[in-house]
Design an enzyme around this catalytic site. Structure first.
Site, PDB file in Angstrom:
ATOM      1  N   ASP A  23      54.040  11.718   6.478  1.00 21.43           N
ATOM      2  CA  ASP A  23      53.576  10.477   7.099  1.00 21.43           C
ATOM      3  C   ASP A  23      52.171  10.592   7.663  1.00 21.43           C
ATOM      4  O   ASP A  23      51.536   9.584   7.951  1.00 21.43           O
ATOM      5  CB  ASP A  23      54.471  10.152   8.309  1.00 21.43           C
TER       6      ASP A  23
HETATM    7  C1  GLC Z   1      59.517  12.430   9.903  1.00 24.00           C
HETATM    8  C2  GLC Z   1      59.807  11.157   9.182  1.00 24.00           C
HETATM    9  C3  GLC Z   1      59.847  11.380   7.697  1.00 24.00           C
HETATM   10  C4  GLC Z   1      58.605  12.092   7.239  1.00 24.00           C
HETATM   11  C5  GLC Z   1      58.372  13.355   8.033  1.00 24.00           C
HETATM   12  C6  GLC Z   1      57.077  14.024   7.699  1.00 24.00           C
HETATM   13  O1  GLC Z   1      60.566  13.294   9.799  1.00 24.00           O
HETATM   14  O2  GLC Z   1      61.038  10.616   9.590  1.00 24.00           O
HETATM   15  O3  GLC Z   1      59.980  10.172   7.015  1.00 24.00           O
HETATM   16  O4  GLC Z   1      58.759  12.390   5.879  1.00 24.00           O
HETATM   17  O5  GLC Z   1      58.355  13.035   9.407  1.00 24.00           O
HETATM   18  O6  GLC Z   1      55.975  13.292   8.094  1.00 24.00           O
HETATM   19  C1  GLC Z   2      56.838  11.100  11.430  1.00 28.05           C
HETATM   20  C2  GLC Z   2      55.969  12.219  11.821  1.00 28.05           C
HETATM   21  C3  GLC Z   2      55.180  11.894  13.042  1.00 28.05           C
HETATM   22  C4  GLC Z   2      54.496  10.563  12.884  1.00 28.05           C
HETATM   23  C5  GLC Z   2      55.531   9.508  12.576  1.00 28.05           C
HETATM   24  C6  GLC Z   2      54.964   8.158  12.425  1.00 28.05           C
HETATM   25  O1  GLC Z   2      57.894  11.044  12.318  1.00 28.05           O
HETATM   26  O2  GLC Z   2      56.717  13.372  12.053  1.00 28.05           O
HETATM   27  O3  GLC Z   2      54.271  12.920  13.298  1.00 28.05           O
HETATM   28  O4  GLC Z   2      53.787  10.238  14.030  1.00 28.05           O
HETATM   29  O5  GLC Z   2      56.188   9.862  11.404  1.00 28.05           O
HETATM   30  O6  GLC Z   2      55.958   7.220  12.124  1.00 28.05           O
END
Ligand code: GLC
Ligand code: GLC
Length: 843
Positions: A515
């Site tokens: 993300d």
């Molecule tokens: C969080 C989000 C997931 C994403 C991951 C890496 O676990 O829920 O959707 O793939 O972060 O950013």
């Molecule tokens: C996922 C990631 C986090 C980010 C979030 C945004 O959970 O782990 O770092 O801020 O996505 O939705």
């Protein structure tokens, strides 16, 4: 019975599993500390010190009604949706933290205490919290009185049951006062925190004997209310927070408890609560128990009222009647236990290391269920109002859940698919109560569509049920735009094909799985969200991770097409996969590892040419799982680079070197301090990708070593450092660049649960559902002498014993089913209800 006899065979006892701990630096190794222990027999984690390094929580309920409960009874309850139907109030980010829950206050002369230590925090003579599967039991003892509070949600019930048993262990008569306490939330948890000008005037309650009803907004648009009941006459009650606690007091010293008397208050606005006041006489040795029911009711428009402004209570009374005796509670708890016996009976592993078995057999599966239920919505790190069910998250969660309750997995797959668009793209999340997709946390994540293929094929392999492919599923939640589920998968596959960039690698869109790798965001405004901002047109930035993911999921799609007779469809798809493999070899390889991406300007991301972020885990994981360039040595070189540059005593970090400055063309990843989250944290979710990659090479020692490093039960000894629960995975463990490497955060709701379960059971133990049967092809450390697995698969029972007499890591030399030799590694399907013994020799 058969199982026991089978396990009794002594030569199947593996012996060589090493017991070495996480390999910590000296100064840390000395400070080991635990706060409890596992009780595997009862499937509980037993906490013996209330001051854990962070609240260690559990989940109650499995279907519609849920509770979160900490080891000191903090937390809250909700019906289906932690945002829109929150029953009890909870303040995240509070000081002190974890204040508010289902509280009991005991007044024994002048001493006031709580069985869970909090909120009163009187020193207890004894404290113990047992978190079990779907229930928690917290016991406190003080001055000769023992109070055991049991909390659970009975099956098929929209209520939490709290049973408190008081025992007089002293030699004298005890006259006790018992106060219960919960605080109502005004339903919408977000509004509840923010819209105070309205909320402080809306609260309404009704009082009927020992049942306290919360009916705010019931008279207009809501058809639901909540209640809190006790199965005994009360001496008093309170429903108004200020009357019970006092404006200048707190949860730890409510004025009503100090006074030893309720105010019999009736809430009108302000903050409605429910508190019962009971007086109890206990002779020496005597025990008495009281059953509290915290429930939720829905009434149709016609049945809303009993009389003018008096709510219809029939359903609440029926619910209460189901749990009015200790016997009924025992039976209901027994049902919860049996429910779990059955679920966990689908996969039972036996090695000689309990730390492995308890993860695989109990806690990892339990966490998979919780994560399936909650997605990323409600934990002590997720506030229940921010995120709904994620498209990619929920699909991945199914990998660890589908064997437990396939029917629920099937329903979930449809719910997710219904939030997809015709072009294969998808809403990034949907709200569980409405099942409608929304863009609240962004959209256009180009990895999203592919995960639907992975979850669907996992479901079919587990069940053999191809019929879901024909089912009509809407696009964009619009029934008039329904197509077969197979068409959804096809749309997923071609979404990638139709969104390729300059190198013919997949365009990344807003981001891929990571993300925080926001290659089109270019934000210099702190008020913009990285997730919803796209300042550049996403027509150049490409993802090598999606390329690997496409090859893995694409092959699943092709295999599926062939299975259902769509041979041409499969062939057409295969061409794109072959092309993608070539593209990765030509444009996705950096010499010693796979590149991560190309940025907006077409520059390499995750290359030796970069100053920071030279190597990333995600593309190493997916391209090695896909076996891209295996013959050319790419897989081996990539995994060796991971070992050399990303591996640490606490797991594999996401990237290296960590970013130390903000890189506007990379986005959020470079905002986190080095060693945290997506910037070189051990982001546990992706560690299993490397484990699986290692099994492609046949390196079982490395695969298991990576599994062990992040397995909670192996980290129990360092609980003070690890900080969060030692029985479930956390999303992140601080990486080597962090100020406190090894400190974990964000426990419970993480794709880590499903992926570790999937990697361990299907790739390390190698017990893998296939279309035609159950495949067994382990990849284990050479010291393992073997292991046994009981697997329930499509209604039949497989008692599998694996022997490894020559200490190899991979390779099956013989497989027999009930004494008959079978060629290959796939055990043919058995008729439902039957049992077979499978003997496998590695060599
Ligand atoms: C969080 C989000 C997931 C994403 C991951 C890496 O676990 O829920 O959707 O793939 O972060 O950013
Ligand atoms: C996922 C990631 C986090 C980010 C979030 C945004 O959970 O782990 O770092 O801020 O996505 O939705």
């Amino acid at each position: 019975m058969i199982l026991r006899r089978f396990w009794g065979l002594s030569h199947f006892r593996p012996s060589g599993i090493t017991r070495s701990r996480v390999n910590l630096p000296e100064h840390l190794a000395k400070r080991h500390m635990k706060y409890g222990h596992f009780d595997d027999e009862r499937r509980e984690y037993v906490i013996t010190e209330p001051r854990t390094p962070w609240p260690w929580i559990n989940y109650l309920g499995n279907e519609d009604f849920f509770g979160l409960i900490s080891n000191t009874a903090g937390g809250y309850a909700f019906y289906r949706d932690a945002k829109f139907r929150r029953l009890t109030r909870y303040r995240y980010n509070n000081v002190p933290m974890d204040e508010g829950g289902r509280y009991f206050y005991i007044k024994d002369r002048d001493v006031i205490w709580s069985p869970g230590w909090k909120p009163v925090k009187t020193d207890l003579d004894r404290y113990e919290c047992r978190h079990g599967l779907g229930y928690s039991s917290i016991t406190g003892a003080k001055n000769g009185v023992e109070a055991e509070a049991l909390f659970f949600v009975p099956l098929g019930t929209w209520a939490e049951v709290h049973r408190i048993r008081l025992t007089n262990k002293s030699g004298e008569l005890k006259s006790l006062k018992l106060f219960s306490f919960v605080e109502w939330c005004l339903w919408n948890a977000e509004e509840d925190m923010t819209n105070l000008q309205r909320n402080l005037s809306t609260g309404e309650v009704e009082i009927d004997g020992s049942t306290l009803y919360h009916k705010t907004e019931y008279k207009e648009r809501r058809n639901h209310y909540a209640f809190f009941h006790v199965n005994a006459p009360v001496r008093g009650f309170d429903t108004d927070r200020e009357s019970f606690i006092g404006l200048y007091n707190s949860f730890s010293d409510p004025q009503a408890v100090l006074k030893g008397k309720s105010g019999n208050s009736v809430a009108h606005g302000w903050s409605p609560i429910a508190s019962h006041y009971l007086e109890i006489q206990l002779n020496p040795g005597e025990a008495q128990e009281f059953i509290f029911v915290l429930g939720y009711v829905e009434n149709s428009d016609e049945e809303k009222w009993e009389s003018k402004n008096v709510i219809q209570k029939t359903k609440a009374k029926a619910c209460v009647a189901r749990f009015d005796t200790g016997k009924k509670i025992d039976a209901a708890l027994g049902e919860v236990r049996t429910y779990w016996d059955n679920l966990l009976g689908a996969f039972v592993l036996k090695t000689d290391d309990q730390r492995i078995d308890r993860m695989v057999n109990i806690w990892n599966q339990y966490q998979c269920m919780v994560t399936f239920n909650m997605s990323r919505s409600a934990s002590f790190f997720e506030s229940g109002i921010g995120r709904g069910m994620g498209f990619r998250d929920s699909n991945q969660d199914l990998l660890g859940f589908v064997h437990q309750i396939p029917a629920r997995a099937r329903e979930r797959i449809y719910d997710i698919a219904a939030t997809q668009f015709e072009d294969g793209g998808a809403y990034h999340q949907y709200q569980p109560l409405t099942k409608r997709g929304n863009n609240a946390v962004g959209g256009n994540f180009n990895d999203d569509p592919l995960w639907l293929i992975l979850s669907t094929t996992a479901y079919i392999k587990e069940t053999g049920d191809f019929s879901l492919l024909d089912e009509k599923v809407p696009f964009d939640n619009d029934e008039s735009r329904s197509r077969s589920h197979f068409d959804h998968l096809k749309a997923s596959f071609y979404h990638v094909v139709q969104n390729l960039g300059p190198h013919k690698l997949p365009l990344i869109g807003r981001a891929d799985w990571n993300d925080c790798l926001n290659l089109n965001c270019f934000s210099d405004n702190p008020n913009e969200s990285f997730q919803t901002t796209e300042n550049k047109k996403g027509e150049t930035a490409e993802s090598v991770m999606i390329a690997g993911l496409f090859v893995v999921c694409g092959r699943e799609f092709v295999q599926l097409c062939r299975r259902i007779g769509k041979v041409d469809e499969g062939e057409a798809a295969q061409k794109y996969i072959d092309e993608m493999i070539e593209t990765v070899k030509n444009h996705g390889w950096d010499g010693e590892w796979y590149l991560r991406a190309y940025d907006f300007f077409g520059r390499k991301v995750g290359s030796k040419e970069n100053e920071e972020g030279k190597i990333f885990i995600e593309s190493q994981g997916w391209c090695t799982m896909a076996g891209i360039g295996l013959d050319e040595g790419m897989v081996e070189r990539s995994l060796n680079a991971v070992k050399e540059r990303l591996d640490t005593p606490h797991g594999i970090v996401l990237n290296n070197p960590a970013f130390t400055r903000y890189v506007i063309e990379y986005g959020e990843i470079s905002t986190y301090p080095a060693g945290y989250k997506e910037n070189a944290g051990v982001f546990c979710h992706n560690n299993p990708w490397i484990m699986i990659g290692e099994t492609v090479l046949g390196r079982g020692d490395r695969a298991f070593e990576y599994w062990r490093k992040i397995a909670p039960s192996f980290r129990e000894e360092i609980s003070d450092l690890h900080k969060v629960e030692p029985y479930v995975y956390a999303q992140m463990i601080a990486g080597k660049d962090a100020s406190k490497p090894g400190e974990a955060k964000n426990s419970w709701l993480t794709g880590t649960a499903a992926w570790n379960y999937y990697a361990m059971t299907q790739f390390i133990l190698g017990v893998r559902p296939a279309y035609d049967g159950l495949e067994v092809n382990p990849c284990i450390p050479p010291e393992w002498k073997g292991f046994t697995v009981h697997r329930r698969f499509r209604g039949a029972h497989y008692e599998i014993a694996v022997r490894n007499p020559n200490g190899v890591m991979k390779g099956v030399t013989s497989l027999s089913v009930d004494g008959k030799t079978v060629l290959g590694t796939i055990i043919p399907l058995l008729p439902a209800g039957s049992t077979c013994r499978v003997e496998i020799t590695m060599g």
